[in-house]
Design a protein around this motif. Structure first.
Motif, PDB file in Angstrom:
ATOM      1  N   ILE A  83       6.607   7.760 -10.010  1.00 49.17           N
ATOM      2  CA  ILE A  83       7.631   6.728  -9.817  1.00 49.17           C
ATOM      3  C   ILE A  83       7.721   5.774 -11.005  1.00 49.17           C
ATOM      4  O   ILE A  83       8.475   4.812 -10.966  1.00 49.17           O
ATOM      5  CB  ILE A  83       7.370   5.930  -8.529  1.00 49.17           C
ATOM      6  N   LEU A  84       6.945   6.034 -12.053  1.00 52.86           N
ATOM      7  CA  LEU A  84       7.003   5.217 -13.264  1.00 52.86           C
ATOM      8  C   LEU A  84       7.583   6.032 -14.409  1.00 52.86           C
ATOM      9  O   LEU A  84       7.343   7.229 -14.528  1.00 52.86           O
ATOM     10  CB  LEU A  84       5.614   4.714 -13.659  1.00 52.86           C
ATOM     11  N   GLY A 137       0.791  -1.214   0.000  1.00 52.17           N
ATOM     12  CA  GLY A 137       0.000   0.000   0.000  1.00 52.17           C
ATOM     13  C   GLY A 137       0.824   1.264   0.000  1.00 52.17           C
ATOM     14  O   GLY A 137       0.396   2.299  -0.513  1.00 52.17           O
ATOM     15  N   TYR A 138       2.029   1.193   0.584  1.00 52.12           N
ATOM     16  CA  TYR A 138       2.839   2.410   0.669  1.00 52.12           C
ATOM     17  C   TYR A 138       4.300   2.219   0.277  1.00 52.12           C
ATOM     18  O   TYR A 138       5.101   3.160   0.340  1.00 52.12           O
ATOM     19  CB  TYR A 138       2.766   2.989   2.089  1.00 52.12           C
ATOM     20  N   GLN A 139       4.664   1.002  -0.142  1.00 54.07           N
ATOM     21  CA  GLN A 139       6.009   0.758  -0.657  1.00 54.07           C
ATOM     22  C   GLN A 139       5.888   0.033  -2.003  1.00 54.07           C
ATOM     23  O   GLN A 139       4.974  -0.785  -2.188  1.00 54.07           O
ATOM     24  CB  GLN A 139       6.831  -0.094   0.311  1.00 54.07           C
ATOM     25  N   TYR A 181      11.696   7.299  -6.792  1.00 53.56           N
ATOM     26  CA  TYR A 181      11.057   6.825  -5.563  1.00 53.56           C
ATOM     27  C   TYR A 181      11.873   7.220  -4.340  1.00 53.56           C
ATOM     28  O   TYR A 181      11.329   7.695  -3.332  1.00 53.56           O
ATOM     29  CB  TYR A 181      10.871   5.315  -5.602  1.00 53.56           C
ATOM     30  N   ASP A 182      13.192   7.041  -4.415  1.00 56.09           N
ATOM     31  CA  ASP A 182      14.055   7.382  -3.284  1.00 56.09           C
ATOM     32  C   ASP A 182      13.954   8.867  -2.929  1.00 56.09           C
ATOM     33  O   ASP A 182      14.104   9.243  -1.767  1.00 56.09           O
ATOM     34  CB  ASP A 182      15.509   7.037  -3.609  1.00 56.09           C
ATOM     35  N   GLU A 228      10.121   9.822   1.427  1.00 58.80           N
ATOM     36  CA  GLU A 228      10.020  10.398   2.766  1.00 58.80           C
ATOM     37  C   GLU A 228       8.758  11.241   2.941  1.00 58.80           C
ATOM     38  O   GLU A 228       8.394  11.597   4.058  1.00 58.80           O
ATOM     39  CB  GLU A 228      11.260  11.243   3.064  1.00 58.80           C
ATOM     40  N   LYS A 229       8.097  11.556   1.833  1.00 58.65           N
ATOM     41  CA  LYS A 229       6.894  12.383   1.913  1.00 58.65           C
ATOM     42  C   LYS A 229       5.687  11.576   2.389  1.00 58.65           C
ATOM     43  O   LYS A 229       4.620  12.132   2.654  1.00 58.65           O
ATOM     44  CB  LYS A 229       6.594  13.017   0.551  1.00 58.65           C
ATOM     45  N   GLY A 230       5.854  10.253   2.463  1.00 63.93           N
ATOM     46  CA  GLY A 230       4.791   9.421   2.998  1.00 63.93           C
ATOM     47  C   GLY A 230       3.615   9.211   2.055  1.00 63.93           C
ATOM     48  O   GLY A 230       2.473   9.169   2.496  1.00 63.93           O
TER      49      GLY A 230
END
Length: 236
Positions: free
Chosen positions: A198-199, A154-156, A224-225, A229-231
């Motif tokens: 991220i794509l 869901g978040y990674q 992505y990296d 950190e923005k969650g």
């Protein structure tokens, strides 16, 4: 626990001993279903039953190294996504003797899997939702893993570990529907995923049922990296 004092500075432990095992849950994706790799046991106890791949921890290796060793023996793969889940330690979980089992799960690309090694262990892929009954507490391990996978996905972006390097948006959608066992609206899913940035869209297309074909995407690790950190959330 009893302590035996050797000197003022050193002491040794005297306690009951038991074995430490590692059980590995291997998950793959065949573009339609989430699948699990299971072993048809040819040894006692529970000979003839289905189980997870596992083994005992060696004295000279860490838990992670032990899990990597077992996975390599079965799949021939290294450098794959691997995560520890829980320690299962019910007193009577193993009918032979007291055994603590540390459960890991791994995400692998089915096409990279060494089928020859799998056959030597009598290993077979099953759809996760249609898996046979498993020995001991292995069913609890699978359920714990699926719950963890759904939370992580869901978040990674761990789901990308199950896809080829280049994939279509529909392949990505099918993967998330397989993980969560529910349907997503195609338009909303695509919009949400693309908004994360991220794509990377390629100039290549996958030719299939449509004459136009579908554009291929790849996961952008650097992007992505820079934003993780923005969650942000992928699902939910």
């Amino acid at each position: 626990m009893k302590y035996t004092y050797m000197t003022e500075a050193t002491f040794t432990y005297r306690a009951d001993s038991f074995k430490v095992a590692i059980d590995c849950i291997l998950l793959g994706f065949d573009q339609r279903e989430l699948k699990i790799l299971l072993i048809h046991r040819n040894f006692e106890p529970a000979k003839g039953s289905w189980s997870l791949m596992g083994g005992f921890l060696n004295k000279d290796e860490s838990l992670n190294d032990g899990a990597k060793r077992i996975l390599y023996q079965l799949t021939g793969l290294e450098d794959i996504y691997l995560e520890q889940i829980f320690v299962f330690g019910d007193i009577n979980r193993d009918p032979v003797e007291r055994v603590l089992s540390v459960c890991f799960y791994a995400l692998i690309k089915i096409e990279d899997y060494d089928e020859t090694l799998g056959k030597s262990h009598d290993a077979h892929w099953f759809p996760v939702q249609k898996r046979p009954k498993l020995v001991f507490d292995h069913e609890e391990m699978v359920e714990a893993t699926l719950n963890r996978l759904r939370r992580r996905a869901g978040y990674q972006p761990i789901g990308f570990e199950l896809l080829p390097e280049k994939f279509t948006m529909m392949q990505l959608l099918n993967l998330y529907e397989a993980i969560y066992q529910r349907s997503f609206d195609v338009g909303n899913f695509s919009k949400k995923i693309l908004s994360l940035g991220i794509l990377e869209k390629t100039d290549e297309k996958l030719r299939g049922g449509s004459k136009k074909g579908s554009y291929l995407y790849s996961f952008d690790q650097e992007r992505y990296d820079s934003v993780k950190e923005k969650g942000f959330r992928i699902i939910g």
